[in-house]
Design a protein around this motif. Structure first.
Motif, PDB file in Angstrom:
ATOM      1  N   TYR A   1      13.460 -25.733  27.404  1.00  0.00           N
ATOM      2  CA  TYR A   1      12.773 -25.045  26.232  1.00  0.00           C
ATOM      3  C   TYR A   1      13.925 -24.289  25.443  1.00  0.00           C
ATOM      4  O   TYR A   1      14.974 -23.682  26.049  1.00  0.00           O
ATOM      5  CB  TYR A   1      11.627 -24.408  26.381  1.00  0.00           C
ATOM      6  N   ASP A   2      13.539 -23.659  24.184  1.00  0.00           N
ATOM      7  CA  ASP A   2      14.487 -22.932  23.555  1.00  0.00           C
ATOM      8  C   ASP A   2      14.055 -21.490  23.876  1.00  0.00           C
ATOM      9  O   ASP A   2      12.986 -21.061  23.408  1.00  0.00           O
ATOM     10  CB  ASP A   2      14.649 -23.225  22.005  1.00  0.00           C
ATOM     11  N   ALA A   3      14.785 -20.748  24.405  1.00  0.00           N
ATOM     12  CA  ALA A   3      14.487 -19.437  24.997  1.00  0.00           C
ATOM     13  C   ALA A   3      14.034 -18.379  23.864  1.00  0.00           C
ATOM     14  O   ALA A   3      13.253 -17.726  23.628  1.00  0.00           O
ATOM     15  CB  ALA A   3      15.509 -18.876  25.843  1.00  0.00           C
ATOM     16  N   GLY A   4      14.831 -18.425  22.537  1.00  0.00           N
ATOM     17  CA  GLY A   4      14.757 -17.792  21.654  1.00  0.00           C
ATOM     18  C   GLY A   4      13.318 -18.020  20.754  1.00  0.00           C
ATOM     19  O   GLY A   4      12.379 -17.173  20.573  1.00  0.00           O
ATOM     20  N   GLN A   5      13.055 -19.266  20.534  1.00  0.00           N
ATOM     21  CA  GLN A   5      11.789 -19.789  20.117  1.00  0.00           C
ATOM     22  C   GLN A   5      10.617 -19.409  21.026  1.00  0.00           C
ATOM     23  O   GLN A   5       9.601 -18.840  20.518  1.00  0.00           O
ATOM     24  CB  GLN A   5      11.860 -21.295  19.870  1.00  0.00           C
TER      25      GLN A   5
ATOM     26  N   TRP B   1       9.446 -29.480  24.395  1.00  0.00           N
ATOM     27  CA  TRP B   1       9.646 -28.131  23.544  1.00  0.00           C
ATOM     28  C   TRP B   1       9.524 -28.363  22.033  1.00  0.00           C
ATOM     29  O   TRP B   1       8.647 -27.569  21.387  1.00  0.00           O
ATOM     30  CB  TRP B   1      10.631 -26.989  24.301  1.00  0.00           C
ATOM     31  N   SER B   2      10.281 -28.979  21.678  1.00  0.00           N
ATOM     32  CA  SER B   2      10.568 -29.256  20.188  1.00  0.00           C
ATOM     33  C   SER B   2       9.110 -29.907  19.436  1.00  0.00           C
ATOM     34  O   SER B   2       8.783 -29.358  18.304  1.00  0.00           O
ATOM     35  CB  SER B   2      11.666 -30.092  19.918  1.00  0.00           C
ATOM     36  N   GLN B   3       8.421 -30.597  20.052  1.00  0.00           N
ATOM     37  CA  GLN B   3       7.082 -31.284  19.892  1.00  0.00           C
ATOM     38  C   GLN B   3       6.278 -29.981  19.701  1.00  0.00           C
ATOM     39  O   GLN B   3       5.369 -29.660  18.720  1.00  0.00           O
ATOM     40  CB  GLN B   3       6.680 -32.227  20.640  1.00  0.00           C
ATOM     41  N   ARG B   4       6.131 -29.187  20.892  1.00  0.00           N
ATOM     42  CA  ARG B   4       5.069 -28.094  20.878  1.00  0.00           C
ATOM     43  C   ARG B   4       5.252 -27.037  19.904  1.00  0.00           C
ATOM     44  O   ARG B   4       4.668 -26.161  19.229  1.00  0.00           O
ATOM     45  CB  ARG B   4       5.256 -27.257  22.396  1.00  0.00           C
ATOM     46  N   HIS B   5       6.691 -26.702  19.732  1.00  0.00           N
ATOM     47  CA  HIS B   5       7.384 -25.747  18.655  1.00  0.00           C
ATOM     48  C   HIS B   5       6.837 -25.939  17.124  1.00  0.00           C
ATOM     49  O   HIS B   5       6.381 -25.382  16.498  1.00  0.00           O
ATOM     50  CB  HIS B   5       8.721 -25.406  18.879  1.00  0.00           C
ATOM     51  N   GLY B   6       6.861 -27.330  16.944  1.00  0.00           N
ATOM     52  CA  GLY B   6       6.765 -28.111  15.643  1.00  0.00           C
ATOM     53  C   GLY B   6       5.083 -28.005  15.225  1.00  0.00           C
ATOM     54  O   GLY B   6       4.576 -27.530  14.510  1.00  0.00           O
ATOM     55  N   VAL B   7       4.416 -28.023  16.326  1.00  0.00           N
ATOM     56  CA  VAL B   7       2.968 -28.054  16.381  1.00  0.00           C
ATOM     57  C   VAL B   7       2.527 -26.508  16.161  1.00  0.00           C
ATOM     58  O   VAL B   7       1.608 -26.365  15.243  1.00  0.00           O
ATOM     59  CB  VAL B   7       2.448 -28.622  17.665  1.00  0.00           C
TER      60      VAL B   7
ATOM     61  N   MET C   1       6.920 -14.139  11.399  1.00  0.00           N
ATOM     62  CA  MET C   1       7.573 -13.800  12.715  1.00  0.00           C
ATOM     63  C   MET C   1       8.043 -15.023  13.656  1.00  0.00           C
ATOM     64  O   MET C   1       8.905 -14.834  14.474  1.00  0.00           O
ATOM     65  CB  MET C   1       6.534 -12.996  13.636  1.00  0.00           C
ATOM     66  N   LEU C   2       7.399 -16.295  13.320  1.00  0.00           N
ATOM     67  CA  LEU C   2       7.892 -17.337  13.908  1.00  0.00           C
ATOM     68  C   LEU C   2       9.285 -17.800  13.189  1.00  0.00           C
ATOM     69  O   LEU C   2       9.774 -18.811  13.715  1.00  0.00           O
ATOM     70  CB  LEU C   2       6.799 -18.270  13.786  1.00  0.00           C
ATOM     71  N   GLY C   3       9.611 -17.190  12.215  1.00  0.00           N
ATOM     72  CA  GLY C   3      10.701 -17.399  11.825  1.00  0.00           C
ATOM     73  C   GLY C   3      10.740 -18.525  10.644  1.00  0.00           C
ATOM     74  O   GLY C   3      11.757 -19.122   9.992  1.00  0.00           O
TER      75      GLY C   3
END
Length: 293
Positions: free
Chosen positions: A258-262, A119-125, A290-292
């Motif tokens: 995964y991070d539910a908030g993200q 999840w952290s890789q996907r969010h970073g991408v 909006m992605l923070g």
């Protein structure tokens, strides 16, 4: 580097030939309508990707696409956009880029032989791609519409940092914001904004739509169009509407993977970016906020 002067250089044919081991078939890392992409090592030890337009394929349109890519990406400098090192115009047309060691997001998401992207890789991408797109639309000397944002055109370096690549379809944006009617329709079905494939109208919101579909692909691990010919967007819409996280998220991530908030933020941004009316889609600046970020 001043915005008017590109930071790339001309390579000799000997240099690119040596780097790719004589354009050896084992060095091919990608193929497309233009020719092949080869990985290689320059004499100074730098890993590169050499995009070769096969001489046989060098008709006028492909040459124009090559020159478009050279003119567009030659002025671009951003950590989330693929860096052009130079070109070679001897014995065919070649573009030389930094090599993205991990290949494309598409390969990392869908190749069963590779480990599942975390999840952290996907969010970073997602965030890095949004930054790269915002730069293309707002930050570089001449604003750029990419027109073909999709998982196979987002490359990953060793640290899973994304880099937007393949500018063969890109168009300059005029300094005064407006949309363009473009023919013929090109791009990838499943990622095309409705106004593009119905009227050939292109502006930065075309890329925003494709980015929305890309976010859904990162979240779900599904391709933009699957074997059933149902688009990813059509499949995802009920989940987005009802805010059902479990139905949308890639089951390979597992419960709590995964991070539910993200995830909710990504779903929200995806639903806005993929709106059918271009005027209702956010800009990439708004999307990043909006992605923070």
């Amino acid at each position: 580097v001043s915005p008017s002067k590109p930071a790339w250089r001309c390579f000799s044919y000997e240099e690119v030939d040596q780097a790719t081991n004589g354009f050896h078939p084992d060095n091919v890392v990608g193929r497309g309508g233009y020719g092949e992409v080869y990985c290689g090592i320059l004499a100074d030890g730098r890993a590169v990707a050499v995009k070769r337009l096969a001489a046989a394929a060098a008709d006028e349109k492909k040459e124009k696409d090559f020159l478009t890519e050279l003119g567009t990406v030659g002025h671009v400098r951003h950590p989330n956009v693929s860096s052009l090192l130079g070109c070679c115009v001897d014995r065919g047309l070649h573009l030389v880029f930094d090599f993205s060691t991990r290949g494309s997001v598409s390969a990392n998401l869908h190749d069963e032989k590779r480990p599942v992207m975390t999840w952290s890789q996907r969010h970073g991408v997602a965030v890095g791609t949004a930054r790269g797109l915002r730069y293309l639309h707002k930050g570089c000397a001449r604003r750029i519409i990419h027109r073909d944002i999709k998982a196979s055109n987002i490359l990953l370096d060793a640290d899973y940092q994304p880099q937007i690549s393949d500018f063969g379809l890109a168009r300059w944006l005029p300094s005064e914001w407006t949309h363009h009617a473009i023919a013929p329709i090109e791009g990838t079905f499943g990622c095309l904004a409705p106004e593009y494939f119905t009227h050939g109208i292109v502006d930065e919101k075309t890329d925003v739509f494709a980015f929305g579909v890309f976010l859904l692909e990162l979240i779900s691990g599904r391709k933009p169009v699957d074997g059933s010919h149902m688009s990813l967007l059509a499949w995802a819409k009920p989940y987005l509407k009802d805010g059902v996280v479990q139905g949308l998220v890639d089951p390979r991530l597992g419960d709590g993977g995964y991070d539910a908030g993200q995830l909710r933020r990504l779903m929200f941004v995806a639903s806005l970016c993929a709106r059918s009316a271009a005027a209702w889609r956010p800009t990439m600046t708004e999307g990043l906020e909006m992605l923070g970020w």
